[in-house]
Design a protein around this motif. Structure first.
Motif, short mmCIF file in Angstrom:
data_model
loop_
_atom_site.label_atom_id
_atom_site.label_comp_id
_atom_site.label_asym_id
_atom_site.label_seq_id
_atom_site.Cartn_x
_atom_site.Cartn_y
_atom_site.Cartn_z
N LYS A 130 38.83 12.64 42.00
CA LYS A 130 38.11 11.32 41.65
C LYS A 130 38.53 10.85 40.37
O LYS A 130 38.57 9.60 40.17
CB LYS A 130 36.54 11.94 41.19
N LEU A 131 39.05 11.69 39.44
CA LEU A 131 39.43 11.05 38.08
C LEU A 131 40.95 10.29 38.26
O LEU A 131 40.73 9.43 37.67
CB LEU A 131 40.00 12.42 37.36
N LEU A 132 41.87 10.90 39.14
CA LEU A 132 42.96 10.24 39.60
C LEU A 132 42.51 8.82 40.39
O LEU A 132 43.21 7.88 39.63
CB LEU A 132 43.95 10.73 40.38
N ASN A 133 41.54 8.83 41.12
CA ASN A 133 41.23 7.28 41.56
C ASN A 133 40.64 6.54 40.46
O ASN A 133 40.86 5.22 40.77
CB ASN A 133 40.15 7.84 43.05
N PHE A 134 39.87 7.10 39.95
CA PHE A 134 39.15 6.47 38.58
C PHE A 134 40.09 5.75 37.86
O PHE A 134 40.01 4.51 37.68
CB PHE A 134 38.12 7.08 37.93
N GLY A 135 41.09 6.44 37.26
CA GLY A 135 42.22 5.99 36.58
C GLY A 135 43.10 4.88 37.26
O GLY A 135 43.54 3.94 36.61
N VAL A 136 43.33 4.83 38.41
CA VAL A 136 44.03 4.02 38.92
C VAL A 136 43.42 2.46 39.36
O VAL A 136 43.76 1.43 39.21
CB VAL A 136 44.60 4.43 40.67
N THR A 137 42.19 2.57 39.50
CA THR A 137 41.09 1.39 39.93
C THR A 137 40.50 0.89 38.63
O THR A 137 39.80 -0.06 38.64
CB THR A 137 40.06 1.75 40.74
N HIS A 138 40.62 1.43 37.48
CA HIS A 138 39.98 1.09 36.32
C HIS A 138 40.88 0.82 35.16
O HIS A 138 40.75 1.60 34.30
CB HIS A 138 38.91 1.94 35.69
N PRO A 139 42.00 0.13 35.04
CA PRO A 139 43.23 -0.15 34.21
C PRO A 139 42.30 -0.40 32.73
O PRO A 139 41.19 -0.90 32.55
CB PRO A 139 43.81 -1.35 34.52
N LEU A 140 42.88 0.24 31.63
CA LEU A 140 42.61 0.18 30.20
C LEU A 140 42.85 -1.11 29.82
O LEU A 140 43.76 -1.90 30.28
CB LEU A 140 43.45 1.15 29.52
N PRO A 141 41.83 -1.92 29.17
CA PRO A 141 42.40 -3.02 28.22
C PRO A 141 43.59 -2.83 27.30
O PRO A 141 43.74 -1.70 27.00
CB PRO A 141 41.00 -3.31 27.33
N ALA A 142 44.09 -4.08 27.27
CA ALA A 142 45.34 -4.18 26.30
C ALA A 142 45.30 -3.20 24.97
O ALA A 142 46.08 -2.69 24.58
CB ALA A 142 45.87 -5.51 26.21
N ALA A 143 44.12 -3.65 24.23
CA ALA A 143 43.91 -3.10 23.00
C ALA A 143 43.89 -1.59 23.12
O ALA A 143 44.43 -1.12 22.22
CB ALA A 143 42.58 -3.80 22.45
N GLU A 144 43.27 -1.17 23.80
CA GLU A 144 43.18 0.50 24.11
C GLU A 144 44.56 1.03 24.55
O GLU A 144 44.97 2.07 24.07
CB GLU A 144 42.22 0.94 25.14
N SER A 145 45.27 0.24 25.24
CA SER A 145 46.57 0.78 25.73
C SER A 145 47.55 0.76 24.63
O SER A 145 48.57 1.75 24.38
CB SER A 145 47.14 -0.28 26.53
N LYS A 146 47.42 0.09 23.53
CA LYS A 146 48.35 0.13 22.29
C LYS A 146 48.14 1.51 21.43
O LYS A 146 49.10 1.83 20.74
CB LYS A 146 47.84 -1.04 21.33
N ARG A 147 46.90 2.01 21.64
CA ARG A 147 46.66 3.31 20.88
C ARG A 147 46.78 4.56 21.91
O ARG A 147 47.07 5.69 21.65
CB ARG A 147 45.06 3.49 20.63
N ALA A 148 47.50 4.27 22.82
CA ALA A 148 48.09 5.39 24.03
C ALA A 148 49.05 6.30 23.41
O ALA A 148 48.90 7.44 23.41
CB ALA A 148 48.44 5.00 25.14
N PRO A 149 50.05 5.67 22.55
CA PRO A 149 51.11 6.55 21.80
C PRO A 149 50.62 7.85 21.06
O PRO A 149 50.95 8.73 21.21
CB PRO A 149 51.98 5.86 21.41
N VAL A 150 49.58 7.23 20.01
CA VAL A 150 48.85 8.18 19.20
C VAL A 150 47.91 9.43 19.90
O VAL A 150 48.35 10.58 19.78
CB VAL A 150 47.90 7.46 18.17
#
Length: 264
Positions: A130-150
């Motif tokens: 369920k978590l994997l499916n949620f991650g695939v079907t609900h992409p993060l907004p660009a602003a949140e993606s920028k914080r992914a490295p931290v």
């Protein structure tokens, strides 16, 4: 010493069983091997963790090579993870060996953290799809993606500590969190990235435990003898196996093992 004399059949069979289950389900070997060694073979927790870490480093090197050939490794994510995990691993090893009561009670600490990690892993097995499916079907907004490295570096720190103490965490926690952080990245690439990061992490942690005198190389050899054909067989059978039933069964086994370790 010839091969037959070196072969310890019960440990080789344990390696075969764990390898097959890893191939069938993709569950990290540490979640299965370490509690098996501690609860059923009476191996000390420190030796079980140290041996399993080198076991993981060897087996995941093979898996990492396959993923590299298939171009399913994101080396940028591996780098961010390693920035957090490798220093955390070294500091954790130093703490286990030298820091006051931590060094004296390392086995107790390992058992408690390992038991807790098995319970977390069992819950993850139940809800992972369920978590994997949620991650695939609900992409993060660009602003949140920028914080992914931290966030990835912080994840690396957590994995470095947990894997050094228990040998459990990369597949159980790492891949699932990475899917939530990098939702536009294909699942196969996340899995390959997680495996590639686990190789230097497990190797450094395993070598650290070796210097602490906590690796049984005869045990390691017998586990590898059984696990390599087991992983191959499990991988070949995985498409025909009842995935949901296997995962629920494993979740139950890990829950029982985790509770036993905590009560111990």
């Amino acid at each position: 010493m010839d091969f037959v004399a070196a072969l310890d059949l019960p440990h080789a069979v344990a390696g075969l069983l764990v390898g097959t289950l890893v191939g069938l389900t993709g569950v990290g070997g540490g979640s299965l091997m370490t509690p098996l060694l501690v609860l059923f073979f009476g191996v000390s927790p420190q030796t079980a963790v140290g041996t399993d870490l080198l076991f993981a480093a060897i087996t995941k090197t093979v898996g990492s090579g396959i993923h590299q050939q298939r171009n399913t490794i994101d080396w940028g994510i591996v780098r961010w993870l390693a920035i957090g995990s490798l220093p955390a691993t070294i500091l954790t090893l130093i703490a286990l060996a030298t820091v006051g009561e931590i060094g004296e009670n390392a086995n107790h600490i390992i058992v408690v953290v390992l038991g807790a990690m098995l319970l977390v892993t069992s819950v993850g097995l139940v809800f992972q799809r369920k978590l994997l499916n949620f991650g695939v079907t609900h992409p993060l907004p660009a602003a949140e993606s920028k914080r992914a490295p931290v966030a990835t570096i912080v994840l690396g720190v957590v994995l470095g500590v947990l894997i050094t103490i228990t040998s459990v965490g990369a597949g159980a926690i790492g891949a699932t969190v990475l899917v939530m952080l990098y939702r536009r990245t294909p699942i196969a690439r996340i899995v390959g990235t997680d495996i590639a990061h686990a190789v230097p992490l497990a190797l450094i942690a395993g070598v650290g435990h070796w210097f602490l005198g906590e690796v049984d190389f005869a045990l390691l050899l017998n586990l590898l003898i059984g696990s390599i054909p087991g992983v191959i067989a499990g991988s070949l059978l995985s498409s025909r196996a009842p995935d949901k039933l296997l995962r629920l069964t494993l979740a139950g086994v890990l829950t029982v093992s985790g509770v036993r370790l905590l009560l111990q």
